[in-house]
Design a protein around this motif. Structure first.
Motif, short mmCIF file in Angstrom:
data_model
loop_
_atom_site.label_atom_id
_atom_site.label_comp_id
_atom_site.label_asym_id
_atom_site.label_seq_id
_atom_site.Cartn_x
_atom_site.Cartn_y
_atom_site.Cartn_z
N HIS A 144 0.84 -1.20 0.00
CA HIS A 144 0.00 0.00 0.00
C HIS A 144 0.88 1.25 0.00
O HIS A 144 2.04 1.19 0.36
N THR A 145 0.27 2.38 -0.38
CA THR A 145 0.97 3.66 -0.23
C THR A 145 0.71 4.17 1.19
O THR A 145 -0.43 4.19 1.65
N LEU A 187 -3.71 13.55 3.18
CA LEU A 187 -4.45 13.25 1.94
C LEU A 187 -3.68 13.78 0.73
O LEU A 187 -3.62 13.12 -0.32
N SER A 240 -2.75 5.95 0.81
CA SER A 240 -4.06 5.42 1.21
C SER A 240 -4.06 5.06 2.69
O SER A 240 -5.11 4.80 3.27
N PRO A 280 -10.77 8.96 1.85
CA PRO A 280 -10.26 7.70 1.30
C PRO A 280 -8.91 7.33 1.89
O PRO A 280 -7.93 7.16 1.18
N MET A 281 -8.86 7.23 3.18
CA MET A 281 -7.59 6.95 3.86
C MET A 281 -7.88 6.27 5.18
O MET A 281 -8.84 6.62 5.87
N ARG A 282 -7.06 5.27 5.52
CA ARG A 282 -7.22 4.59 6.80
C ARG A 282 -6.07 4.98 7.70
O ARG A 282 -4.94 5.15 7.23
#
Lengths: 215, 507, 259
Positions: C136-137, C204, C209, C232-234
């Protein structure tokens, strides 16, 4: 409170506040006396560089060229009048032409100075690391107001003898009993958006004639 | 302190408004971010920065340890050099002394160098009531004075205003105070500085009385030091016939040599310059050069009360550089006015409640005006551990205790509004110090997880959930998982499960 | 060596996955880790809010609970800093008030053996590549107490850079506080949220992500803003990333709390 009772009360409060007898603290003096290891020539170069960083104009000159440089700077600034301290070496002004030069006595007023375009002085010491020249009111520098009110200051600094590398080396050369003015570039302010701009109340143009044999 | 600051709202209420002021937020972010990177660069040039920082802290601590001695030495040196020294226990005392000194000159106008001490005591307001006009000559102070505003930063009191707002103030108000702004004044900083030069020049040439503070006073020589940029300081310190300097007693340093430390750390921390444009040093009076009369007013105004607090006294090391304001994320968003004193930002949050006490709701809220991130401590050139002093003052607010107020030792009660919090903290302790209760809390939280709302109705709950979701409470705690993990591992390895019983009750 | 996990009260109650990840990670690295159940809270909320006296029983509890161990590992820079920096202060102040009650011994025993997770990995186990896989990024927020009080430096970053599949994105203003600050978050909610919103915006803007941190308290605050905004980010604790491998991706099983 009356004067003497305020004094007594403040001192009483201090002594009471220190009732816990806090441990005395030795001052660690292991900071550097100068930053870097430079030759006198390199130190003079650094002074020139740092003066210029804060918008002073630096003019390198051999001893024989002081008079020519001073004359040129006054002419370039368009000065018609100039003030000098009583002990300024006469030869520094020997090539000045077309400028009415006043020698400042202790009685010269701020209003008189406000009508004068330029001032020419020597200095007590200059500090390379900070780009600072220090005036101490010696005969070649004069009273403080003559370097404050005119809008153009020409200051002659002799290297290497008047140039030190860092602040800790400058203080021992100065006599705190004399009024001291430390000047690092022309008047400036950071009061608008914390961004520095030059030119408020002090001289807006600072010309430093940096004299050394090795020009 | 000054009446200017009476009756202001507590920090959280003030910040509720200021955090929503988009213009203010933009101005502060721009200004503080500009200076942050520059400061880091200026400090980074000195390989011995930490050594200078340690020396600065030690010089100040040593001076405070012998403050009475050094003040008496200073007084003797200033007097010997032709000055007169006055002592003021509080703001009223200092204001009265200055008023009398100005009256004695027969003048009704004074020019002022920017001075935190005179801001702190509200000198200008006092002089106005006494019929004396005090003209601020620092550019930012001029902006604040012309705008009928309050300072919001130690170094740059008008940091909350941007260039176009400043131009508008100059256009509107300069004429009422003296020479009007030039026609068609633009909002470039150079033009604004030029307008200030023209406006103030006449005042400097006319002034007979100057009022200043000082950055340092040297005990051994009686030398006063003022560090500045614009030259307005030099004007006020050299042109008038009478100079009155109002200086906090903690500004004394023992020796002339000690300046070698602070003249390196202050400019780099403050304006991020290797050296500020002008530093003036004077000792008493000098024939034919500068004021003929020099008065030094030594100001206590809560400093000895601060000195009496063994945990809080390092706040007196402060050299007013304002580096802590410039790196503070809370200051950047709340703005300086929210701190309700001449000293905003992290240093204000520890200084104001010590100088003024914590009886007022605003002052009691200041120790909490910090996330304790520690950025201020990192940049402080005299290594004041601001977060630790904040926590110490929170204890004073929450628990009360012994303090010194106006020179008298006294016991204060916890500040108002902390009773519920105290009860909650006690209840939490009972839970956290009793494993069975802690387990029961976890069990209850997990069993009711589906009932937890996204927004809570209580004040503290709303404070969290107005703009943030609550975390979802998991089906089981870590302990629950650990028990299963241990069983599983025991099964896998044949080793007995380690004791994970609920031993170790409250001691 | 006898190693104990100090999971912290916040993780025990709200983020069990983080504790589970630490155990999984350490066991994978061959460290047998124990969880003494007498542990509860380090006392930081009380201490930092001005209730120092109420932290004193928790100092003794911590020292007793972890007495049998050589190392105490905790997935929180803030709680580690509380033990290391503030326990000795609490003991010193109590002694000055004439009631030591074993506090100085407790603090002296507890402080030196307490390690934040990344310190334990890099300094004690001397690993930076923990064999993790996380495709993931990710952008990393260094929480203040780890950054400034513990001086974690680039340890978390080195660990993340060694994770296969992970693409690390720069976070603008990384070293600026997120605005959580313990009770600051509710005592000064407007400033706290203003700081958090700026942090979230920078996160963001990084295009990542996943917002990674090493302190779940900060992630609770930032995750709360992210979820409120449906961003849209955890927010994910560093331990959960390091626990993840290609064969056994770490999936939040118990809670899914920081989501």
């Amino acid at each position: 409170m009356t004067g003497s009772s305020s004094r007594t009360e403040v001192l009483r409060r201090i002594r009471a506040a220190l009732g816990d007898r806090p441990e005395d603290v030795p001052v660690p003096r292991d900071y550097l006396q100068e930053h870097g290891d430079r030759t006198p020539q390199e130190t003079a170069d650094l002074l020139a560089e740092h003066l210029a960083d804060y918008r002073a104009h630096v003019h390198r000159a051999a001893p024989a060229d002081i008079a020519g440089t001073v004359a040129r700077l006054l002419a370039d600034h368009g000065s018609r009048t100039a003030v000098v301290p009583p002990g300024l070496p006469q030869e520094w002004l020997s090539q000045v032409a077309g400028v009415e030069v006043t020698t400042a006595g202790a009685d010269i007023t701020a209003r008189e100075l406000d009508a004068i375009d330029s001032v020419v002085t020597g200095c007590a010491v200059a500090i390379a690391e900070t780009g600072t020249i220090v005036l101490d009111g010696s005969p070649d520098q004069g009273v403080r107001r003559i370097t404050l009110v005119p809008d153009h200051h020409v200051c002659v600094v002799r290297a290497p003898e008047q140039v030190v590398a860092a602040v800790p080396q400058a203080l021992p050369r100065l006599d705190p009993a004399r009024p001291l003015t430390w000047i690092s570039g022309p008047s400036a302010t950071s009061d608008i958006e914390l961004d520095r701009v030059e030119g408020v109340h002090g001289p807006r143009t600072l010309d430093v004639v940096l004299v050394s044999a090795a020009v | 302190m000054s009446g200017t600051y009476l009756g202001l709202p507590a920090f959280p209420e003030a910040a509720r408004t200021s955090t929503k002021d988009a213009q203010l937020r933009a101005n502060l972010t721009h200004a503080t971010h500009t200076i942050r990177a520059k400061r880091a660069g200026a400090v980074g040039e000195l390989a011995d920065w930490q050594g200078l920082r340690a020396a600065g802290a030690a010089i100040k601590d040593h001076t405070l340890r012998h403050l009475d001695t050094y003040l008496e030495q200073l007084e003797a040196a200033v007097t010997a050099a032709g000055g007169t020294v006055h002592w003021a226990v509080d703001a009223a005392d200092a204001n009265r002394i200055v008023t009398e000194l100005v009256r004695a000159t027969g003048e009704t106008e004074v020019v002022k160098v920017k001075s935190m001490a005179t801001q702190e005591i509200g000198l200008n307001d006092h002089l106005r009531v006494e019929g004396i006009s005090a003209y601020e000559t620092d550019l930012a102070e001029l902006i604040v004075q012309l705008g009928d505003d309050r300072p919001s930063h130690i170094l740059v009191p008008a940091i909350h205003k941007n260039r176009s707002q400043i131009r508008d103030i100059f256009r509107t108000a300069m004429g009422e105070w003296g020479r009007p702004a030039p026609d068609g004044l633009s909002d470039t900083p150079a033009d604004l500085a030029e307008a200030a030069r023209l406006h103030l020049r006449e005042k400097f040439l006319r002034a007979k009385v100057g009022i200043s503070g000082a950055n340092f006073m040297v005990a051994e020589t009686g030398t006063m030091v003022v560090v500045e940029s614009e030259g307005n300081g030099r004007m006020c310190l050299t042109l008038p016939e009478t100079l009155i300097s109002v200086v906090g007693i903690e500004k004394v340093v023992p020796t002339f040599r000690d300046l070698e430390v602070f003249l390196q750390t202050l400019p780099r921390s403050s304006t991020a310059e290797r050296m500020n444009p002008y530093t003036s040093m004077w000792t008493g009076t000098t024939d034919g050069d500068g004021p003929r009369t020099f008065h030094l007013v030594l100001l206590d105004n809560g400093r000895t009360d601060t000195l009496a607090d063994t945990e809080g006294r390092p706040a007196l090391r402060c050299i007013r550089c304002s580096a802590c304001l410039n790196v503070c994320p809370v200051y950047e968003r709340a703005g300086g006015h929210a701190y309700g004193s001449a000293y905003p930002g992290p240093i204000g949050a520890i200084l104001t409640p010590q100088l003024r006490g914590t009886a007022d709701a605003l002052d009691a809220s200041l120790p909490y005006a910090s996330s304790l991130c520690g950025a201020c401590y990192d940049v402080c050139p005299v290594a004041i551990d601001i977060p630790s002093i904040l926590v110490h003052l929170r204890e004073r607010v929450a628990q009360g205790g012994e303090v010194v107020t106006a020179g008298r030792r006294t016991t204060i009660k916890p500040a108002k509004g902390h009773a519920a919090e105290r009860a909650a903290m006690r209840a939490a302790l009972v839970t956290l110090d009793h494993p069975v209760a802690w387990r029961a809390t976890q069990y209850l939280a997990a069993r009711t997880r589906r009932l937890h709302p996204r927004r809570l109705p209580t004040p503290a709950g709303r404070a969290w959930t107005d703009r943030r979701d609550l975390p979802q409470v998991p089906a089981g705690s870590f302990r629950d998982w650990w028990r299963e993990h241990e069983k599983e591992r025991a099964g896998r390895t044949g080793a007995p499960a380690r004791d994970t019983g609920e031993k170790g009750g409250a001691q | 060596m006898r190693v104990a996990l100090f999971v912290t009260c916040v993780n025990d109650l709200l983020y069990p996955d983080t504790g589970r990840a630490v155990v999984t990670l350490l066991e994978r690295l061959g460290v047998e880790v124990d969880f003494p159940s007498a542990q509860s809270c380090c006392g930081q909320p009380q201490f930092n809010t001005g209730y120092r006296h109420q932290t004193e029983p928790l100092v003794r509890r911590y020292a007793d609970a972890f007495a049998p161990y050589d190392y105490v590992v905790t997935p929180s820079g803030s709680c580690a800093a509380m033990v290391r920096d503030n326990y000795p202060k609490i003991a010193r102040k109590a002694a000055a008030e004439g009631r030591d009650d074993g506090l100085s011994q407790a603090a002296a025993a507890a402080a030196p053996k307490t390690y934040e997770l990344t310190e334990f990995l890099v300094d004690v186990l001397k690993v930076t590549d923990v064999g993790a896989y996380f495709p993931h990024t990710v952008t990393y927020h260094p929480s203040c107490h780890g950054l400034r009080m513990l001086g974690l430096g680039d340890r978390p970053r080195r660990l993340l850079e060694a994770v296969r599949g992970l693409e690390l994105r720069e976070l603008e203003g990384a070293e600026e506080c997120c605005g959580f600050g313990g009770t600051f978050a509710v005592k000064n909610p407007d400033v706290s949220v203003a700081m958090g919103e700026d942090k979230v915006r920078h996160a963001l803007d990084s295009g990542a992500s996943v917002l990674c941190g090493a302190d779940n308290s900060c992630l609770m605050h930032l995750g709360g803003i992210l979820r409120r905004d449906d961003a849209p980010m955890r927010a994910v604790h560093l331990a959960e990333i390091l626990a993840s491998t290609q064969e056994q991706p770490f999936t939040p099983a118990v809670s899914g709390a920081v989501r």
